[in-house]
Design a protein around this motif. Structure first.
Motif, mmCIF file in Angstrom:
data_model
loop_
_atom_site.group_PDB
_atom_site.id
_atom_site.type_symbol
_atom_site.label_atom_id
_atom_site.label_comp_id
_atom_site.label_asym_id
_atom_site.label_seq_id
_atom_site.Cartn_x
_atom_site.Cartn_y
_atom_site.Cartn_z
ATOM 1 N N ALA A 159 0.830 -1.205 0.000
ATOM 2 C CA ALA A 159 0.000 0.000 0.000
ATOM 3 C C ALA A 159 0.863 1.254 0.000
ATOM 4 C CB ALA A 159 -0.942 -0.005 1.204
ATOM 5 N N GLY A 160 1.958 1.212 0.752
ATOM 6 C CA GLY A 160 2.847 2.371 0.852
ATOM 7 C C GLY A 160 3.576 2.715 -0.437
ATOM 8 N N ILE A 161 3.801 1.724 -1.279
ATOM 9 C CA ILE A 161 4.498 2.009 -2.546
ATOM 10 C C ILE A 161 3.510 2.228 -3.691
ATOM 11 C CG2 ILE A 161 6.597 0.767 -1.889
ATOM 12 C CD1 ILE A 161 5.660 -1.510 -3.791
ATOM 13 N N GLY A 162 2.227 2.155 -3.381
ATOM 14 C CA GLY A 162 1.221 2.363 -4.408
ATOM 15 C C GLY A 162 1.163 1.226 -5.412
ATOM 16 N N ALA A 163 1.405 0.013 -4.940
ATOM 17 C CA ALA A 163 1.366 -1.148 -5.827
ATOM 18 C C ALA A 163 -0.012 -1.256 -6.456
ATOM 19 C CB ALA A 163 1.704 -2.419 -5.041
ATOM 20 N N ALA A 164 -0.051 -1.573 -7.730
ATOM 21 C CA ALA A 164 -1.321 -1.732 -8.428
ATOM 22 C C ALA A 164 -1.491 -3.188 -8.836
ATOM 23 C CB ALA A 164 -1.380 -0.801 -9.635
ATOM 24 N N GLN A 165 -0.982 -3.523 -10.010
ATOM 25 C CA GLN A 165 -1.081 -4.887 -10.506
ATOM 26 C C GLN A 165 0.312 -5.370 -10.859
ATOM 27 O OE1 GLN A 165 -3.340 -5.565 -14.178
ATOM 28 N NE2 GLN A 165 -4.551 -7.021 -12.990
ATOM 29 N N GLY A 166 0.624 -6.609 -10.471
ATOM 30 C CA GLY A 166 1.945 -7.149 -10.754
ATOM 31 C C GLY A 166 2.192 -8.397 -9.929
ATOM 32 N N VAL A 167 3.470 -8.634 -9.647
ATOM 33 C CA VAL A 167 3.865 -9.833 -8.917
ATOM 34 C C VAL A 167 4.766 -9.445 -7.751
ATOM 35 C CG1 VAL A 167 5.107 -12.032 -9.056
ATOM 36 C CG2 VAL A 167 3.704 -11.276 -10.984
ATOM 37 N N LEU A 168 4.468 -10.003 -6.597
ATOM 38 C CA LEU A 168 5.296 -9.848 -5.410
ATOM 39 C C LEU A 168 6.139 -11.106 -5.274
ATOM 40 C CD1 LEU A 168 6.111 -8.434 -2.749
ATOM 41 C CD2 LEU A 168 4.159 -9.611 -1.680
ATOM 42 N N THR A 169 7.447 -10.932 -5.274
ATOM 43 C CA THR A 169 8.360 -12.052 -5.073
ATOM 44 C C THR A 169 8.996 -11.905 -3.699
ATOM 45 O OG1 THR A 169 8.829 -12.195 -7.444
ATOM 46 C CG2 THR A 169 10.411 -13.240 -5.959
ATOM 47 N N LEU A 170 9.021 -13.002 -2.946
ATOM 48 C CA LEU A 170 9.618 -13.020 -1.614
ATOM 49 C C LEU A 170 10.716 -14.065 -1.581
ATOM 50 C CD1 LEU A 170 6.319 -13.093 0.468
ATOM 51 C CD2 LEU A 170 7.692 -11.086 -0.113
ATOM 52 N N MET A 171 11.805 -13.744 -0.885
ATOM 53 C CA MET A 171 12.893 -14.692 -0.689
ATOM 54 C C MET A 171 13.449 -14.508 0.718
ATOM 55 S SD MET A 171 16.664 -15.077 -2.369
ATOM 56 C CE MET A 171 17.386 -13.994 -1.148
ATOM 57 N N ILE A 172 13.601 -15.599 1.445
ATOM 58 C CA ILE A 172 14.208 -15.519 2.774
ATOM 59 C C ILE A 172 15.713 -15.671 2.606
ATOM 60 C CG2 ILE A 172 13.893 -17.971 3.320
ATOM 61 C CD1 ILE A 172 13.206 -16.815 6.242
ATOM 62 N N ARG A 173 16.473 -14.848 3.302
ATOM 63 C CA ARG A 173 17.924 -14.811 3.143
ATOM 64 C C ARG A 173 18.635 -15.729 4.132
ATOM 65 N NH1 ARG A 173 20.142 -8.977 3.039
ATOM 66 N NH2 ARG A 173 21.818 -10.064 1.971
ATOM 67 N N HIS A 174 18.063 -16.902 4.348
ATOM 68 C CA HIS A 174 18.616 -17.839 5.326
ATOM 69 C C HIS A 174 18.386 -19.262 4.837
ATOM 70 C CE1 HIS A 174 18.917 -14.390 8.012
ATOM 71 N NE2 HIS A 174 17.709 -14.083 7.567
ATOM 72 N N THR A 175 19.205 -20.202 5.326
ATOM 73 C CA THR A 175 19.078 -21.604 4.914
ATOM 74 C C THR A 175 18.485 -22.492 6.004
ATOM 75 O OG1 THR A 175 21.353 -22.050 5.605
ATOM 76 C CG2 THR A 175 21.004 -21.427 3.287
ATOM 77 N N SER A 176 18.047 -21.887 7.097
ATOM 78 C CA SER A 176 17.454 -22.675 8.179
ATOM 79 C C SER A 176 16.103 -22.105 8.618
ATOM 80 C CB SER A 176 18.419 -22.776 9.366
ATOM 81 O OG SER A 176 18.787 -21.495 9.812
ATOM 82 N N ALA A 177 15.447 -21.427 7.687
ATOM 83 C CA ALA A 177 14.086 -20.916 7.877
ATOM 84 C C ALA A 177 13.415 -20.942 6.504
ATOM 85 C CB ALA A 177 14.099 -19.508 8.462
ATOM 86 N N SER A 178 12.097 -20.813 6.490
ATOM 87 C CA SER A 178 11.354 -20.947 5.235
ATOM 88 C C SER A 178 10.249 -19.911 5.145
ATOM 89 C CB SER A 178 10.711 -22.333 5.147
ATOM 90 O OG SER A 178 11.654 -23.353 5.285
ATOM 91 N N LEU A 179 9.631 -19.863 3.973
ATOM 92 C CA LEU A 179 8.432 -19.064 3.731
ATOM 93 C C LEU A 179 7.305 -20.022 3.380
ATOM 94 C CD1 LEU A 179 9.990 -16.254 1.535
ATOM 95 C CD2 LEU A 179 9.336 -16.087 3.948
#
Length: 141
Positions: free
Chosen positions: A26-46
């Motif tokens: 909401a803060g960046i004014g996102a409209a339509q698109g894709v949100l990509t998430l990546m966790i920067r660790h090898t011992s936790a997950s999304l």
């Protein structure tokens, strides 16, 4: 547009980050698109999982513990990586089973999650950590 979300963890748990992500979008004014998430660790997950009944997260964590118990458990004698404690290698195994990246469609600034879905950071280690999730929104051209 990129953002790094830091989540303080204190042992194995599912930390819902849906609201934090929605606020950022909401803060960046996102409209339509894709949100990509990546966790920067090898011992936790999304994970995208049910957020209506907390027993789902309880059962998920119990299943993960049964799947990969601590390295000092008799069934885990085959583990050789033990430098960081008995929960480290099992945490890596759990991170192999659960995703470390997610892609979520966004429409009119809202993640297209189902009614009972939430986005979670799943902590697999026992010690406190500050986990980082990289969020990148790519607007539709």
């Amino acid at each position: 547009m990129m953002h790094i979300l830091t989540v303080a963890t204190h042992g194995p748990a599912c930390h819902e980050i849906t609201r934090d992500l929605a606020t950022w979008l909401a803060g960046i004014g996102a409209a339509q698109g894709v949100l990509t998430l990546m966790i920067r660790h090898t011992s936790a997950s999304l994970l995208i999982q049910e957020n209506a009944d907390p027993e789902v997260q309880t059962d998920l964590l119990a299943w993960l513990e049964r799947l990969a118990p601590p390295a000092d458990h008799p069934s885990m004698g085959w583990i050789t990586h033990r430098y960081e404690g008995p929960d480290d290698m099992p945490a890596h195994l759990k991170a192999v089973v659960l995703p470390t990246t997610l892609q979520i469609p966004v429409d009119r600034g809202r993640m297209m999650l189902g009614r009972w879905q939430g986005v979670y950071l799943v902590e697999h280690r026992h010690a406190p950590h500050d986990r980082q999730v990289v969020a990148m929104f790519a607007p539709q051209a």
